[in-house]
Write a protein that holds these residues in place. Structure first.
Motif, PDB file in Angstrom:
ATOM      1  N   SER A   1      47.809  40.407   2.917  1.00 29.00           N
ATOM      2  CA  SER A   1      46.474  40.265   2.364  1.00 29.00           C
ATOM      3  C   SER A   1      45.501  40.846   3.376  1.00 29.00           C
ATOM      4  O   SER A   1      45.571  40.527   4.562  1.00 29.00           O
TER       5      SER A   1
ATOM      6  N   GLY B   1      42.598  40.247   3.766  1.00 29.56           N
ATOM      7  CA  GLY B   1      41.507  39.331   4.068  1.00 29.56           C
ATOM      8  C   GLY B   1      40.688  38.999   2.848  1.00 29.56           C
ATOM      9  O   GLY B   1      40.901  39.525   1.771  1.00 29.56           O
ATOM     10  N   PRO B   2      39.740  38.128   3.022  1.00 32.25           N
ATOM     11  CA  PRO B   2      38.894  37.775   1.888  1.00 32.25           C
ATOM     12  C   PRO B   2      37.982  38.943   1.501  1.00 32.25           C
ATOM     13  O   PRO B   2      37.644  39.783   2.331  1.00 32.25           O
ATOM     14  N   TYR B   3      37.630  38.980   0.221  1.00 26.96           N
ATOM     15  CA  TYR B   3      36.776  40.038  -0.305  1.00 26.96           C
ATOM     16  C   TYR B   3      35.470  39.441  -0.812  1.00 26.96           C
ATOM     17  O   TYR B   3      35.398  38.268  -1.161  1.00 26.96           O
TER      18      TYR B   3
ATOM     19  N   PRO C   1      33.700  34.157  -1.359  1.00 21.68           N
ATOM     20  CA  PRO C   1      34.816  35.045  -1.024  1.00 21.68           C
ATOM     21  C   PRO C   1      35.955  34.941  -2.043  1.00 21.68           C
ATOM     22  O   PRO C   1      36.168  33.917  -2.665  1.00 21.68           O
ATOM     23  N   TYR C   2      36.675  36.066  -2.180  1.00 21.68           N
ATOM     24  CA  TYR C   2      37.860  36.151  -3.037  1.00 21.68           C
ATOM     25  C   TYR C   2      39.076  36.334  -2.145  1.00 21.68           C
ATOM     26  O   TYR C   2      39.044  37.135  -1.211  1.00 21.68           O
ATOM     27  N   ASP C   3      40.158  35.616  -2.438  1.00 26.85           N
ATOM     28  CA  ASP C   3      41.379  35.746  -1.639  1.00 26.85           C
ATOM     29  C   ASP C   3      42.044  37.097  -1.849  1.00 26.85           C
ATOM     30  O   ASP C   3      42.602  37.665  -0.920  1.00 26.85           O
ATOM     31  N   THR C   4      42.002  37.602  -3.083  1.00 22.62           N
ATOM     32  CA  THR C   4      42.620  38.897  -3.375  1.00 22.62           C
ATOM     33  C   THR C   4      41.609  39.811  -4.053  1.00 22.62           C
ATOM     34  O   THR C   4      40.642  39.358  -4.668  1.00 22.62           O
TER      35      THR C   4
ATOM     36  N   TRP D   1      35.106  40.834   3.405  1.00 25.25           N
ATOM     37  CA  TRP D   1      34.111  39.798   3.711  1.00 25.25           C
ATOM     38  C   TRP D   1      33.622  39.970   5.145  1.00 25.25           C
ATOM     39  O   TRP D   1      34.414  40.122   6.066  1.00 25.25           O
TER      40      TRP D   1
END
Length: 176
Positions: free
Chosen positions: A98, A100-102, A148-151, A175
């Motif tokens: 991943s 990172g957060p988006y 934030p979004y995880d994916t 992010w």
């Protein structure tokens, strides 16, 4: 005085024209029809008298059931089918990193009221946005952000929801 038919250009009334047909019986057409029917009847008679009796029986009964066919045992399935049923498949599963957060930014405005208007539009789409005040070399800006979004896939899903209600131009990035 005789009336005049302006469509057909013929006078009506007393001075009618003679009929165009001669009144004769169409002999040629009658002879042709009789020959055609006679030829068809002869063809049917010829097929009936010259047909092979075995082929006629097959046409009447295309799939006759005989004792030989019903008494035969069913063939066994090939051995490889049993091997396939009992075979085990091994698959490597790679772990996807991943990145990172988006976050998704749907606008950057000079005034807080413009940012609030965009936040309200996003809320009507069923999503929650925040307004972040930033200061840069060209002054104060108010950014409307979601996340934030995880994916990235989750961020894209929300972006599609916003596009369905007419909000375009949102950008997705890491992010910060």
């Amino acid at each position: 005085m005789a009336q005049h038919d302006y469509i057909n250009k013929k006078p009506k009334g007393k001075g009618k024209d003679k009929p165009t047909s001669s009144g004769k019986f169409p002999i040629f057409a009658t002879v042709f029809a009789i020959l055609l029917i006679s030829g068809f009847a002869y063809g049917l008679w010829y097929i009936k008298t010259n047909a092979d009796p075995q082929e006629v029986e097959q046409a009447k009964n295309p799939h006759p059931i005989t004792e030989q066919k019903t008494s035969k045992p069913k063939p066994r399935p090939p051995e490889f089918i049993e091997e396939i049923k009992n075979h085990e498949i091994k698959v490597e599963v790679k772990e996807i990193e991943s990145k990172g957060p988006y976050q998704m930014q749907c606008g950057s405005f000079k005034t807080h009221s413009q940012a609030e208007a965009m936040k309200a539009k996003v809320a009507f789409a069923g999503l929650i946005a925040e307004i972040r005040r930033t200061e840069g070399s060209n002054g104060v800006w108010y950014r409307v952000r979601l996340g934030p979004y995880d994916t990235k896939r989750l961020a894209e899903s929300d972006k599609n929801k916003l596009q369905r209600v007419g909000i375009f131009g949102c950008g997705i990035w890491g992010w910060t």
